[in-house]
Design an enzyme around this catalytic site. Structure first.
Site: not given
Length: 796
Positions: A238, A351, A383, A552, A753
């Site tokens: 990724q 987060r 995720r 993200a 997500e």
């Protein structure tokens, strides 16, 4: 079908796939079907097929392991630690080296550059050196002529390890003050004072497990040496830019000596954001030592044992609330199990703090986050990236408050929602300006017939019997942007060829989520050409440098906008050229339907392109985008870390078997906010897939480490992801009707997500069913995942 199966099915009026709910899974947004949009001639907003779908179905879409191997390619396999924590005294590879086809081993001593991976924290060795820190840590590689020769030989290598006592849980790590990073505290108001003034208080604890990524394509890399100490790396990643940096760092080279390419991945889910880098570095080190191309592909068991998972969390909290269920104070401690190194644990845990409010205003709050170091795999992005671990704890708290007060849990949630004026600022000081929570939830409540079904569930449970039911609505408010602000940038290239065909290249990576399809749609509309004329190419560090990870949920937001700007530059060049031909302003030139129109003429796009080339007009351009408005103070975790929020809500109904703990999801209704969808079919698939993956996290996907630190659930035989039989017969998805209020590409919102967290409604419905089965209707402590064993324990 046994008796309890009949009861399960009777509770919903039919079995899975029964006639009562036929076809409901594909109902969508505003138009009843994702394929029913009016044909406007525009690519954006229509359900275009995934750009690789036909090739994937035909088996002709190549992944890294399908790339034809260069003559002389060798294969590597990892040498793993069988001890969770210990002193590494040496490695005996004699038996392996004597096996047929084995070329040698690669150990820490063979690293020409820095022996530590080039992570932000720099705390993870490329190969274990003096110590091993989890079962499955890679000590080195065996390199052989074939895959199986390498794997068989790797199992013959004998590491000499003197065991040390491991730390295996976040609570034990916290007690020992074992952390990968310092703790972080976020406060607003006076939580202690507000608790003293609260009408009611409740203290609780919660344990939430991790999750294996279980991508269809395992971790793989193929390293090829080129001329003059240059390297070409094929990686299922990724983040090609990070692979480039990590490989150069390990080889002692500059970044310009390494090129990384990724055409597609067979799934990523965050597991290939950083940890694909390990494979690439290992393969490159082996290729350097033996001066031959080297491929390294992990088998499923080794992938489980080596790579990190979603972070398991433990929580302790004290909450104050009034008689209506309004939260008046909250003190929350989060213990994140980070594994043996930091990896991305810092931003993941941050987060989780950001999303501990989910959809609710918290007036007086204190959140303390500990990033615990344990002797397990180094846990990583997954995720939601900490968001699910933040959302679930506040939903658990509100569900228990409702049960304590004898109120409907939806009413308690509605009572605590973000609102206006003094109830629209998060605990990290970001104003919630685009709040659609209340109208969205109320629409779902009506569409799903929540109140009527709540009464039906109560009536069913009142009859007694083995099967009990539960129902819950939970919302999500999910912030969109990288919390590391500098990652919120992207570049792209758009090439228009002399035949009018278009090629776009950007820094994002395709892992099945449809990023390349959406970017092609954006470029097609910007140039006014048919979607079929635009081709997306592989992510490649030699084309777009320094690209951020595709993560993200921001892949389309960033790369789509950058590609739009690149295409716009080419269009502007063509408009200026045509306006000169027709003596009109460039603003009077329009591009649509493969035609270029001015007040004086209409020409085909192909005709204009050929003429422009003949007149030496630039037919390619780059584009760059940086997300506006975002900022925050990393020291205090305050500011505006997110460009906007994506919202949604889900209503889930479940049944449990009180004799076995078995559960079944009966009905799911989702109303989700994707803004103006760029591709409704792809967005629908992302919502369904995200929800089902979240459902797996909370019901069946249980990671179990034994007391020696061995991951016992390391294969499909013991680790259970949702299968087709777990999909509810009634699975209805609708889209919220409003465009993104921020200036995002096409008015869209990120979709990768946020839907994952809608599955928390399943877990809350299961807790509701357990409560309905208990004699006093009380709340029951129930960790996640809610496996059959967990449900049975909660019942008794």
């Amino acid at each position: 079908m046994n008796m309890r199966d009949k009861e399960f099915n009777a509770s919903t009026g039919g079995g899975p796939g029964g006639p009562a709910d036929a076809g409901e899974r594909n109902l969508a947004p505003g138009t009843d079907s994702p394929h029913a949009e009016a044909d406007t001639g525009r690519a954006m907003g229509s359900s275009r097929p995934h750009e690789s779908a036909r090739a994937q179905v035909a088996g002709s879409a190549p992944y890294v392991d399908d790339i034809p191997e260069v003559k002389g390619t060798l294969h590597a396999a990892p040498i793993l630690s069988s001890v969770a924590h210990g002193k590494l005294r040496g490695v005996d590879a004699a038996a392996a080296l004597a096996m047929p086809g084995v070329r040698g081993v690669v150990l820490a001593a063979d690293i020409p550059g820095d022996p530590m991976l080039a992570t932000f924290v720099g705390d993870e060795p490329i190969f274990a050196r003096d110590t091993v820190q989890h079962v499955g840590q890679v000590i080195g590689l065996v390199v052989a002529d074939t895959v199986m020769q390498a794997r068989r030989a790797a199992r013959k290598v004998q590491p000499d390890i003197s065991p040390l006592a491991p730390i295996l849980s976040p609570r034990d790590a916290h007690a020992a003050k074992s952390y990968v990073l310092p703790p972080v505290t976020v406060r607003r108001g006076d939580a202690d004072g507000a608790l003293k003034q609260s009408v009611h208080t409740m203290t609780g604890h919660l344990e939430v497990g991790g999750q294996e990524h279980f991508y269809l394509e395992g971790q793989v890399a193929y390293a090829l040496p080129l001329e003059q100490d240059q390297w070409w790396i094929h990686s299922s990643t990724q983040h090609p830019g990070e692979i480039q940096h990590w490989v150069a760092h390990a080889l002692g080279l500059e970044n310009n000596a390494v090129t990384v390419e990724c055409r597609r991945m067979g799934g990523g889910f965050g597991g290939k954001e950083t940890q694909a880098g390990h494979l690439a570095v290992w393969a490159a080190l082996a290729a350097r030592k033996f001066r031959r191309p080297v491929k390294l592909r992990l088998d499923r068991d080794d992938d489980f044992m080596i790579t990190g998972k979603r972070h398991p969390f433990a929580y302790d909290y004290t909450v104050g609330y009034d008689g209506s269920g309004l939260v008046t104070a909250l003190k929350l401690t989060m213990l994140a199990n980070c594994g043996f190194s930091a990896d991305l644990s810092g931003p993941v845990a941050d987060r989780a703090i950001f999303h501990a409010d989910n959809a609710y205003f918290l007036s007086d709050v204190e959140i303390v986050s500990y990033r615990c170091k344990t002797n397990t795999q180094s846990h990583t992005a997954f995720r939601g990236f900490g968001g699910p671990q933040g959302v679930i704890v506040i939903e658990a708290i509100l569900g228990d408050i409702a049960r304590r007060l004898g109120l409907d849990s939806l009413d308690v949630r509605l009572r605590n929602l973000y609102g206006v004026e003094d109830r629209n600022v998060t605990h990290y000081r970001m104003k919630v300006e685009d709040n659609i929570l209340h109208p969205l939830i109320m629409q779902l409540e009506r569409d799903a017939r929540y109140r009527e079904r709540r009464a039906e569930v109560a009536a069913w449970n009142a009859k007694g019997g083995v099967i009990r039911r539960g129902i819950a609505i939970t919302p999500v408010k999910f912030g969109i942007s990288f919390t590391a602000t500098f990652f919120n940038q992207a570049g792209a290239l758009v090439h228009v060829y002399t035949d009018g065909s278009v090629q776009v290249n950007h820094g994002g990576t395709e892992m099945g989520q449809g990023l390349n399809t959406k970017v092609a749609q954006i470029v097609a509309d910007e140039l006014g050409v048919p979607f079929e004329r635009v081709r997306s190419t592989a992510a490649d560090t030699s084309k777009v440098p320094n690209a951020s990870a595709t993560a993200a949920s921001s892949g389309t937001d960033l790369n789509g906008r950058a590609a739009q700007f690149a295409a716009r530059n080419v269009r502007d060049n063509l408009a200026a050229f045509v306006s000169g031909l027709d003596g009109c302003g460039a603003g009077a030139v329009s591009f649509a339907g493969g035609r270029v129109t001015t007040p004086k003429s209409t020409r085909s796009f192909d005709e204009v392109v050929k003429a422009a080339y003949a007149n030496r007009i630039q037919l390619w351009s780059d584009g760059f985008y940086r997300t506006p408005k975002i900022h925050y103070d990393k020291a205090t975790l305050t500011g505006r870390p997110f460009y906007y929020f994506a919202y949604g809500a889900a209503c889930s109904e479940v049944a449990i078997d009180t004799l076995t703990g078995e559960s079944r999801v009966l009905k799911v209704d989702i109303l989700h906010d994707v803004g103006t969808s760029l591709n409704p079919a792809i967005d629908l698939g992302q919502i369904e897939g995200g929800f089902v993956q979240g459902m797996g996290w909370l019901t069946t996907e249980q990671l179990v480490w034994n007391d020696k630190g061995l991951l016992a659930t390391h294969a499909p035989s013991t680790y259970k992801i949702p299968a087709t039989g777990d999909i509810p017969a009634h699975f209805k998805v609708s889209f919220w009707h409003e465009a993104n209020r921020e200036d995002n590409v096409g008015g869209s919102k990120a979709v990768g997500e946020p839907p994952f967290m809608l599955a928390i409604s399943v877990w809350e419905a299961l807790r509701d069913a357990v409560s309905g089965a208990r004699a006093d209707g009380s709340a029951a402590g129930m960790p996640a995942p809610a496996t059959a064993e967990t449900v049975l324990r909660a019942l008794r």
